[in-house]
Design a protein around this motif. Structure first.
Motif, PDB file in Angstrom:
ATOM      1  N   LEU A  93      -7.812  -7.043  18.294  1.00 35.55           N
ATOM      2  CA  LEU A  93      -6.950  -6.592  17.204  1.00 35.55           C
ATOM      3  C   LEU A  93      -7.087  -7.492  15.979  1.00 35.55           C
ATOM      4  N   GLY A  94      -7.128  -8.806  16.237  1.00 33.07           N
ATOM      5  CA  GLY A  94      -7.306  -9.727  15.123  1.00 33.07           C
ATOM      6  C   GLY A  94      -8.621  -9.519  14.407  1.00 33.07           C
ATOM      7  N   GLN A  95      -9.697  -9.297  15.179  1.00 26.77           N
ATOM      8  CA  GLN A  95     -11.001  -9.061  14.575  1.00 26.77           C
ATOM      9  C   GLN A  95     -11.027  -7.734  13.828  1.00 26.77           C
ATOM     10  N   ALA A  96     -10.315  -6.728  14.369  1.00 29.37           N
ATOM     11  CA  ALA A  96     -10.266  -5.429  13.688  1.00 29.37           C
ATOM     12  C   ALA A  96      -9.600  -5.559  12.326  1.00 29.37           C
ATOM     13  N   VAL A  97      -8.512  -6.322  12.266  1.00 29.15           N
ATOM     14  CA  VAL A  97      -7.819  -6.521  10.986  1.00 29.15           C
ATOM     15  C   VAL A  97      -8.720  -7.269  10.008  1.00 29.15           C
ATOM     16  N   LEU A  98      -9.397  -8.305  10.503  1.00 28.05           N
ATOM     17  CA  LEU A  98     -10.296  -9.058   9.621  1.00 28.05           C
ATOM     18  C   LEU A  98     -11.445  -8.191   9.127  1.00 28.05           C
ATOM     19  N   SER A  99     -11.944  -7.311   9.995  1.00 28.22           N
ATOM     20  CA  SER A  99     -13.069  -6.458   9.615  1.00 28.22           C
ATOM     21  C   SER A  99     -12.687  -5.478   8.514  1.00 28.22           C
ATOM     22  N   LEU A 100     -11.417  -5.083   8.467  1.00 26.51           N
ATOM     23  CA  LEU A 100     -10.964  -4.179   7.408  1.00 26.51           C
ATOM     24  C   LEU A 100     -11.109  -4.822   6.035  1.00 26.51           C
ATOM     25  N   PHE A 101     -10.944  -6.148   5.992  1.00 27.45           N
ATOM     26  CA  PHE A 101     -11.015  -6.852   4.714  1.00 27.45           C
ATOM     27  C   PHE A 101     -12.426  -7.359   4.405  1.00 27.45           C
ATOM     28  N   ARG A 102     -13.159  -7.723   5.469  1.00 26.13           N
ATOM     29  CA  ARG A 102     -14.481  -8.314   5.248  1.00 26.13           C
ATOM     30  C   ARG A 102     -15.598  -7.308   5.407  1.00 26.13           C
ATOM     31  N   GLY A 103     -15.355  -6.224   6.166  1.00 26.78           N
ATOM     32  CA  GLY A 103     -16.416  -5.269   6.428  1.00 26.78           C
ATOM     33  C   GLY A 103     -17.421  -5.841   7.412  1.00 26.78           C
ATOM     34  N   GLY A 104     -18.528  -5.173   7.595  1.00 30.06           N
ATOM     35  CA  GLY A 104     -19.570  -5.669   8.497  1.00 30.06           C
ATOM     36  C   GLY A 104     -19.335  -5.259   9.933  1.00 30.06           C
ATOM     37  N   GLY A 105     -20.177  -5.800  10.821  1.00 30.11           N
ATOM     38  CA  GLY A 105     -20.156  -5.400  12.223  1.00 30.11           C
ATOM     39  C   GLY A 105     -19.565  -6.430  13.150  1.00 30.11           C
ATOM     40  N   ASP A 106     -18.661  -7.283  12.638  1.00 31.31           N
ATOM     41  CA  ASP A 106     -18.093  -8.330  13.474  1.00 31.31           C
ATOM     42  C   ASP A 106     -17.331  -7.758  14.668  1.00 31.31           C
ATOM     43  N   LEU A 107     -16.596  -6.689  14.457  1.00 33.30           N
ATOM     44  CA  LEU A 107     -15.818  -6.092  15.540  1.00 33.30           C
ATOM     45  C   LEU A 107     -16.741  -5.540  16.618  1.00 33.30           C
ATOM     46  N   ALA A 108     -17.817  -4.886  16.224  1.00 35.83           N
ATOM     47  CA  ALA A 108     -18.770  -4.339  17.198  1.00 35.83           C
ATOM     48  C   ALA A 108     -19.396  -5.460  18.022  1.00 35.83           C
ATOM     49  N   GLU A 109     -19.697  -6.581  17.378  1.00 35.87           N
ATOM     50  CA  GLU A 109     -20.279  -7.717  18.100  1.00 35.87           C
ATOM     51  C   GLU A 109     -19.282  -8.290  19.101  1.00 35.87           C
ATOM     52  N   LEU A 110     -18.018  -8.362  18.710  1.00 34.05           N
ATOM     53  CA  LEU A 110     -17.010  -8.902  19.612  1.00 34.05           C
ATOM     54  C   LEU A 110     -16.798  -7.972  20.801  1.00 34.05           C
TER      55      LEU A 110
END
Length: 201
Positions: A93-110
């Protein structure tokens, strides 16, 4: 077992608040390495609970109550699974929120790395809990420190290159380690039930 879980939850919420703060902090920082640390600290909760049990002589009192040995043991494992799962979900959930602001594939990697991340604390508790049930917290402390150091070293090797962390060893390695953790947990439960004897004085 529900009563044992409730007792552990009440004790931890009162005595281990700083640990909860650390878990939440690591979970919301984002990234595979921080998520791994969050799940490891979550795994400390069922390991911390026996320390408070020993201090309060809970085994002595439990021996006089209608608790089955199996329920007392399984309570610690269920606490471990719930804690690790909660830390993993909070990290996502934390990564999903961060991804909304930063974009990119960080959530998919996690998400891809999560089986690998969860396997480590599951193996940690699977190895350590039978030792704690057999020898107690104080005598098992050195084993605990050694395991933490070993898992920290593994985490550093696997996640030191953040962009490629989710691909370390590929999906087969992650699924294989998760399967080993599950099998190891089943064996660990059987060992813990066999070696645990509530102290009667």
């Amino acid at each position: 077992m529900r009563a044992s879980l409730y007792k552990d939850a009440c004790v931890l919420l009162r005595q281990a608040r700083i640990l909860f703060v650390i878990i939440v902090l690591f979970a919301v920082l984002g990234g595979t390495a921080w998520a791994a640390f969050a799940t490891w600290y979550a795994a400390l909760l069922p390991i911390t609970a026996p320390a408070y049990d020993e201090r309060a002589r809970w085994d002595f009192y439990a021996a006089g109550l209608p608790y089955a040995r199996r329920d007392l043991v399984l309570g610690k494992y269920v606490l471990s699974w719930v804690s690790i799962a909660a830390a993993a979900v909070l990290s996502l959930l934390g990564q999903a929120v961060l991804s909304l602001f930063r974009g990119g594939g960080d959530l998919a990697e996690l998400v891809a790395a999560m089986p690998l991340i969860v396997s480590a604390p599951l193996l940690l508790t699977a190895v350590l809990l039978p030792i704690l049930f057999r020898y107690g917290v104080e005598r098992g402390r050195m084993v605990f420190y050694g395991l933490i150091a070993a898992f920290a070293a593994v985490c550093f090797l696997l996640f030191r290159d953040e962009p490629g962390a989710s691909g370390v060893g590929g999906l087969p390695l992650a699924v294989g380690l998760l399967a080993v953790a599950v099998v190891g947990t089943v064996v660990s439960i059987r060992c813990s039930i066999r070696v645990y004897t509530p102290k009667r004085g």
